[in-house]
Design an enzyme around this catalytic site. Structure first.
Site, PDB file in Angstrom:
ATOM      1  N   ASP A   1      -4.148  -2.488   3.947  1.00 54.15           N
ATOM      2  CA  ASP A   1      -4.306  -1.721   2.706  1.00 54.15           C
ATOM      3  C   ASP A   1      -5.270  -0.566   2.896  1.00 54.15           C
ATOM      4  O   ASP A   1      -5.172   0.452   2.222  1.00 54.15           O
ATOM      5  CB  ASP A   1      -4.775  -2.636   1.570  1.00 54.15           C
ATOM      6  CG  ASP A   1      -3.596  -3.434   1.054  1.00 54.15           C
ATOM      7  OD1 ASP A   1      -3.261  -4.451   1.683  1.00 54.15           O
ATOM      8  OD2 ASP A   1      -2.970  -2.985   0.074  1.00 54.15           O
TER       9      ASP A   1
ATOM     10  N   ASN B   1      -6.853  -6.179   4.276  1.00 54.42           N
ATOM     11  CA  ASN B   1      -5.453  -6.576   4.052  1.00 54.42           C
ATOM     12  C   ASN B   1      -5.465  -7.836   3.185  1.00 54.42           C
ATOM     13  O   ASN B   1      -6.528  -8.375   2.873  1.00 54.42           O
ATOM     14  CB  ASN B   1      -4.741  -6.804   5.388  1.00 54.42           C
ATOM     15  CG  ASN B   1      -3.234  -6.939   5.210  1.00 54.42           C
ATOM     16  OD1 ASN B   1      -2.604  -6.117   4.540  1.00 54.42           O
ATOM     17  ND2 ASN B   1      -2.640  -7.987   5.751  1.00 54.42           N
TER      18      ASN B   1
ATOM     19  N   GLN C   1       3.602 -13.448  -1.855  1.00 52.30           N
ATOM     20  CA  GLN C   1       4.393 -12.327  -1.323  1.00 52.30           C
ATOM     21  C   GLN C   1       5.160 -12.737  -0.061  1.00 52.30           C
ATOM     22  O   GLN C   1       6.230 -12.196   0.218  1.00 52.30           O
ATOM     23  CB  GLN C   1       3.471 -11.136  -0.995  1.00 52.30           C
ATOM     24  CG  GLN C   1       2.920 -10.417  -2.210  1.00 52.30           C
ATOM     25  CD  GLN C   1       1.578 -10.963  -2.650  1.00 52.30           C
ATOM     26  OE1 GLN C   1       1.269 -12.133  -2.440  1.00 52.30           O
ATOM     27  NE2 GLN C   1       0.775 -10.129  -3.283  1.00 52.30           N
TER      28      GLN C   1
ATOM     29  N   ALA D   1       0.794  -1.232   0.000  1.00 51.69           N
ATOM     30  CA  ALA D   1       0.000   0.000   0.000  1.00 51.69           C
ATOM     31  C   ALA D   1       0.831   1.290   0.000  1.00 51.69           C
ATOM     32  O   ALA D   1       0.650   2.153  -0.872  1.00 51.69           O
ATOM     33  CB  ALA D   1      -0.973  -0.030   1.168  1.00 51.69           C
TER      34      ALA D   1
HETATM   35  O1  MRU Z   1      -1.272  -7.203  -3.281  1.00 55.49           O
HETATM   36  P1  MRU Z   1      -0.177  -6.570  -2.480  1.00 55.49           P
HETATM   37  O2  MRU Z   1       1.088  -7.367  -2.499  1.00 55.49           O
HETATM   38  O3  MRU Z   1       0.040  -5.125  -2.839  1.00 55.49           O
HETATM   39  O4  MRU Z   1      -0.738  -6.611  -0.981  1.00 55.49           O
HETATM   40  C1  MRU Z   1       0.017  -6.028   0.034  1.00 55.49           C
HETATM   41  C2  MRU Z   1      -0.578  -6.191   1.380  1.00 55.49           C
HETATM   42  O5  MRU Z   1      -1.649  -6.744   1.541  1.00 55.49           O
HETATM   43  C3  MRU Z   1       0.142  -5.553   2.524  1.00 55.49           C
HETATM   44  O6  MRU Z   1      -0.105  -6.247   3.714  1.00 55.49           O
HETATM   45  C4  MRU Z   1      -0.308  -4.103   2.695  1.00 55.49           C
HETATM   46  O7  MRU Z   1      -0.306  -3.427   1.476  1.00 55.49           O
HETATM   47  C5  MRU Z   1       0.541  -3.362   3.663  1.00 55.49           C
HETATM   48  S1  MRU Z   1       2.181  -3.061   3.052  1.00 55.49           S
HETATM   49  C6  MRU Z   1       2.972  -2.153   4.243  1.00 55.49           C
END
Ligand code: MRU
Length: 358
Positions: free
Chosen positions: A238, A248, A197, A49
């Site tokens: 997010d 999230n 991830q 995010a």
């Molecule tokens: O789909 P992504 O990899 O962008 O998802 C990211 C997440 O869900 C994270 O937990 C969130 O963005 C926080 S990052 C500090």
């Protein structure tokens, strides 16, 4: 080991790490084109995010830099086009819209300046967004580390570290700091299906830092909790609704339910730029749906029958009642709810506290 920098402004261009290639290869790309930034956000080459917001801000600068020599009358149109392009990349992380709003405010203030000056102001704002995020990560890690018991073993989901932010990370920043202070025993990393991830990015980041970590499948967490092997769950966000509900990465909600069942504290760490006071509860947060191929294939190999129906939400929503505390740069909101979060609304923004000018 050098510290990974997922995005940087260099000589009028954006250099970013293509996260889709990790952990096999560290591929850095350089672009002067905002459409490449938009595509990188959509494909998760740039993700997380806070980092999405930072990238979008730089994307606006690239767009305006490219039109320095066109007529003044089209400047606003170009700004709107770039804004729209970047705002329609991913719907859930509110940091994207927060950063684009900041860029719009600077554009409105300086739209009558000569274009060179306007571009300088926009770049200054994008760099401030980037720098402030790094500082917010530091504060979050300081506040959050104190919540963990000495010798803690924690569980985390997705990637919330340097690859996802402008600094050391949110949830992963807390974990890294706890380890630096000798207060962390181990981290369990949920692999984070379908785009991994956790396995590809968090395991890579923690290994580079030498933080002890163990990779598990997304469904192993509850079993470890049952065995008494987890002291706390720490995740990012997010978007946080005004009542404290948290969107999230999909899988977060199941972990929160399991943690609640086992009496294990479930912590959310995020900068205040992830809080959306306009969205009163989590059910109103737009949840991104990804292409079903992301779950019907693995590394290009089909793993489901042809024509199988699939559904691929990228995020889920954890109700505030399951969250022990939300950690922001302002401190710990414990327990989170509409009233306790409201106090953050009047907290000075980071830029006010550090005296960043406009
Ligand atoms: O789909 P992504 O990899 O962008 O998802 C990211 C997440 O869900 C994270 O937990 C969130 O963005 C926080 S990052 C500090």
């Amino acid at each position: 080991m050098t510290i990974v920098v997922p995005i940087a402004w260099k000589d009028g261009a954006v250099e970013y790490l293509d996260q889709t290639k990790l952990p096999a290869a560290e591929v850095y790309r350089t672009t002067r084109d905002e459409s490449e930034i938009a595509e990188a956000i959509k494909t998760l080459a740039i993700r997380g995010a806070p980092l999405i917001g930072i990238a979008a801000a730089y994307g606006i600068v690239l767009a305006m830099n490219r039109i320095r020599h066109v007529g003044r009358e089209t400047v606003a149109m170009h700004f709107e086009q770039a804004h729209h392009l970047l705002a329609t990349t991913r719907p859930t992380a509110v940091n994207l819209f927060w950063a684009l709003d900041r860029m719009r405010q600077v554009f409105e203030q300086h739209r009558s300046d000569e274009i060179k000056r306007l571009c300088e102001r926009l770049l200054k704002e994008a760099m401030a967004i980037h720098q402030e995020d790094a500082e917010m990560c530091e504060r979050i890690s300081e506040h959050g580390e104190k919540l963990l018991p000495a010798g803690a073993t924690v569980l985390t989901h997705c990637n919330t570290g340097r690859l996802a932010t402008g600094g050391r990370g949110t949830a992963l920043g807390i974990i890294e700091r706890a380890w630096e202070l000798g207060a962390l025993k181990n981290v369990y990393i949920a692999e984070t299906r379908p785009l991994l991830q956790g396995a590809r990015l968090t395991a890579w980041e923690l290994a580079r830092r030498g933080v002890p970590a163990t990779l598990i499948t997304d469904h192993t967490g509850a079993f470890l909790m049952q065995q008494g092997r987890i002291n706390a769950v720490v995740v990012g966000a997010d978007r946080i609704a005004a009542n404290g509900d948290v969107a999230n990465k999909v899988g977060t909600y199941s972990l929160a339910i399991a943690a609640h069942h086992h009496g294990i504290p479930f912590f959310v760490a995020a900068p205040s730029s992830s809080i959306d006071f306009e969205t009163v509860r989590g059910s109103l947060i737009p949840i991104e749906e990804r292409r079903v191929e992301e779950i019907t294939t693995i590394a290009g190999t089909t793993i489901a029958p042809e024509h199988a129906t699939a559904y691929a939400p990228a995020f889920d929503v954890t109700p505030y009642q399951l969250i022990a505390a939300i950690v922001t740069e302002h401190g710990v909101v414990q327990p989170p709810n509409a009233a306790s979060l409201r106090s953050l609304r009047s907290a000075p923004s980071h830029r006010e506290r550090v005296g960043v000018g406009t």
